[in-house]
Write a protein that holds these residues in place. Structure first.
Motif, PDB file in Angstrom:
ATOM      1  N   VAL A  84       4.917 -35.262  51.143  1.00  0.00           N
ATOM      2  CA  VAL A  84       4.163 -34.395  52.224  1.00  0.00           C
ATOM      3  C   VAL A  84       3.829 -32.988  51.666  1.00  0.00           C
ATOM      4  O   VAL A  84       3.039 -32.350  52.154  1.00  0.00           O
ATOM      5  N   MET A  88       0.892 -30.425  52.718  1.00  0.00           N
ATOM      6  CA  MET A  88       0.952 -29.449  53.644  1.00  0.00           C
ATOM      7  C   MET A  88       1.048 -28.139  53.154  1.00  0.00           C
ATOM      8  O   MET A  88       1.433 -26.992  53.854  1.00  0.00           O
ATOM      9  N   PHE A 117      -7.332 -35.644  50.607  1.00  0.00           N
ATOM     10  CA  PHE A 117      -7.001 -34.791  51.952  1.00  0.00           C
ATOM     11  C   PHE A 117      -7.925 -34.107  52.141  1.00  0.00           C
ATOM     12  O   PHE A 117      -8.361 -33.809  53.399  1.00  0.00           O
ATOM     13  N   ASN A 125     -12.629 -33.046  59.143  1.00  0.00           N
ATOM     14  CA  ASN A 125     -11.682 -33.831  58.005  1.00  0.00           C
ATOM     15  C   ASN A 125     -11.851 -35.381  58.198  1.00  0.00           C
ATOM     16  O   ASN A 125     -12.251 -35.873  58.865  1.00  0.00           O
ATOM     17  N   HIS A 129      -6.845 -37.376  55.826  1.00  0.00           N
ATOM     18  CA  HIS A 129      -6.392 -36.268  56.363  1.00  0.00           C
ATOM     19  C   HIS A 129      -5.656 -36.375  57.805  1.00  0.00           C
ATOM     20  O   HIS A 129      -4.483 -36.396  57.916  1.00  0.00           O
ATOM     21  N   LEU A 133      -1.418 -36.493  58.530  1.00  0.00           N
ATOM     22  CA  LEU A 133      -0.952 -35.448  59.510  1.00  0.00           C
ATOM     23  C   LEU A 133      -0.107 -36.174  60.416  1.00  0.00           C
ATOM     24  O   LEU A 133       0.870 -35.751  60.806  1.00  0.00           O
ATOM     25  N   ARG A 134      -0.829 -37.139  61.076  1.00  0.00           N
ATOM     26  CA  ARG A 134      -0.275 -38.107  61.995  1.00  0.00           C
ATOM     27  C   ARG A 134       1.089 -38.712  61.551  1.00  0.00           C
ATOM     28  O   ARG A 134       2.185 -38.572  62.104  1.00  0.00           O
ATOM     29  N   THR A 136       3.149 -37.355  59.260  1.00  0.00           N
ATOM     30  CA  THR A 136       3.981 -36.420  59.144  1.00  0.00           C
ATOM     31  C   THR A 136       4.689 -35.932  60.315  1.00  0.00           C
ATOM     32  O   THR A 136       5.715 -35.435  60.704  1.00  0.00           O
ATOM     33  N   GLN A 137       3.773 -35.891  61.705  1.00  0.00           N
ATOM     34  CA  GLN A 137       4.462 -35.861  62.715  1.00  0.00           C
ATOM     35  C   GLN A 137       5.632 -36.593  63.128  1.00  0.00           C
ATOM     36  O   GLN A 137       6.450 -36.269  63.733  1.00  0.00           O
ATOM     37  N   ILE A 140       8.591 -35.747  61.345  1.00  0.00           N
ATOM     38  CA  ILE A 140       9.300 -34.669  62.310  1.00  0.00           C
ATOM     39  C   ILE A 140      10.085 -35.324  63.183  1.00  0.00           C
ATOM     40  O   ILE A 140      11.369 -34.864  63.287  1.00  0.00           O
ATOM     41  N   LEU A 239       2.081 -43.097  67.227  1.00  0.00           N
ATOM     42  CA  LEU A 239       1.285 -42.364  66.319  1.00  0.00           C
ATOM     43  C   LEU A 239       0.443 -43.229  65.381  1.00  0.00           C
ATOM     44  O   LEU A 239      -0.642 -42.702  64.951  1.00  0.00           O
TER      45      LEU A 239
END
Lengths: 270, 270
Positions: A84, A88, A117, A125, A129, A133-134, A136-137, A140, A239
């Motif tokens: 990531v 990022m 990306f 985007n 992309h 990002l989703r 990666t959320q 988290i 997600l």
DNA sequence: CTCAGTCGGTACGGTAACGCACATTAGGTA
DNA sequence: TACCTAATGTGCGTTACCGTACCGACTGAG
């Protein structure tokens, strides 16, 4: 060379979520690689040359302390991507990514990933992309919940969570891993894992056998684990499924009247 | 209405990193708001209407368990933004954001943030896009390191880390917060914080006084805290400063020969 | 000033997990 | 087969932190 698509090994969720057009554009750039147990994908200061999309393998992001003790930060399997920090923008991350369950993955050269990306889809985007990002959320949330779990829950519960999370990323109900390794992931003593595993075995939920753990009763594990597993799983599914703006999860664990509910920070009730 | 720019209160790092052109485009859309202690920015299932760029306040992302116990996942001050789920695509996050140090912030309507985030700068994504993603990577490191710290370090060390991290986001050396609140953030007993604070006070590093903690000896705290603080700080600075591809950090804590170094996962040495 | 409530300090038994040491067993290898 | 090592099981004293209880002290409101 085997083709996971034909071998029904399951595929990578991110790649699967691309439209046919996008996938066809990307697929000739992907390289299928076999990753073996213990292989290090990156070290803390490594600039990544590839991003990896696991298919059947599981990779752990783990932090190794100055003392040599370690703790797993997150696990990545067919649900996600390793690397990531590439998109990022940081290039590196202060942890180590290591294969803890052998298997296959697609890899993609770093510059190609970045190119895809940043490729605009129309005026916005592109799909990759958004997918990255989703994901990666979700990552988290996984990391955050691991933190909570480390703080508040028993080793027994954490082991259940860990087994279930692993199971979600594996094609069978069998984990090839030693208890010593698990203890390194959980950041506890090996004996602690042995003890917890013994309880689960006595309850008939798993069968341990020299570097091999067979899960016999998944619902049983789910009943014994803490809320952390469910929170991460629910968020992950939410997600993954929601294309643009996610619907609310059916599992809403946080509307208890705990700490810092509304106005006051100090109205805590157990 | 006060203008933080003229009052030398410090500003938000993300906004500060925008070019003059970009900032001028954004600034009329920003709204200065005062946030008071205990104010909840979002709850687990809330769709955010605004993103917040703290200036002098500190906001904690915290998870509240079914039992009511809690744990801080990350803290956000002038270094960052509250509302990453907006541009990461999930819309919501399964935690709560609450103001734990009163102060000012700029807020920006969610749809405007998204608009700016997706605005292309030339053939690539814009500067805000890059800044937000790079900040988010730092946030990931912060969360991950909190997890490690929860697992391995003493309350004493964690308190030092927490105090230092807070200090980095405050204009003075004074924290307005009760020990009870800190205990909720760290996810430990209030008495544990009292005990740890007493030691620090006896060592002459801090001065505690009814909801107010004055840091007298910052280097002293830094000497007592664990590596976690330094890892997060170093990574944070690296990500903030490097415009495109980050140089390596001068502080490289992870090249110890710990667990899962190269080939073997089981070569652990203390 | 008085009083109530918040905040912080102290004590004490309980316990989950630790560090260490060592026994046992399975599985691969000579 | 016998052996050797890795993997697991078990015991025991230690400890950091927990849960609970209680008390003193400071603060702000009336």
């Amino acid at each position: 060379m085997i083709d996971p698509h034909n071998h029904n090994l399951g595929r990578n969720h991110i790649l699967d979520s691309l439209s046919a057009t996008e996938y066809n554009h990307l697929s000739p750039l992907l390289e299928l690689v076999a990753l073996s147990l213990g292989e290090v994908i990156y070290e803390p200061v490594d600039e990544l040359r590839y991003a990896y999309f696991p298919i059947t393998c599981i990779v752990s992001m783990l932090y190794v302390m100055e003392s040599g003790a370690s703790a797993e930060i997150a696990m990545v399997g067919k649900d996600g991507i390793i690397g990531v920090s590439l998109f990022m923008g940081g290039g590196t991350m202060p942890n180590r990514a290591v294969v803890r369950s052998a298997g296959y993955a697609y890899r993609l050269r770093a510059e190609l990933l970045l190119q895809e990306f940043n490729r605009a889809g129309g005026c916005r985007n592109g799909a990759l992309h958004e997918l990255l990002l989703r994901y990666t959320q979700g990552l988290i949330t996984q990391i955050a919940q691991t933190s909570v779990c480390n703080r508040h829950h028993f080793v027994d519960q954490q082991l259940c969570r860990w087994l279930l999370s692993s199971l979600d990323r594996l094609p069978s109900n069998e984990l090839i891993i030693t208890q010593e390794l698990i203890s390194n992931m959980l950041g506890v003593r090996r004996e602690g894992v042995t003890e917890a595993a013994r309880k689960l075995q006595q309850a008939g939920l798993i069968d341990c056998h020299r570097g091999r753990i067979t899960v016999l009763d998944r619902p049983g594990l789910e009943a014994r684990t803490c809320e952390c597993y469910h929170v991460v799983k629910t968020e992950h599914d939410r997600l993954r499924l929601s294309p643009r703006h996610a619907q609310l999860p059916s599992y809403i664990p946080l509307y208890k009247d705990g700490l810092v509910r509304s106005e006051s920070l100090s109205n805590r009730q157990a």
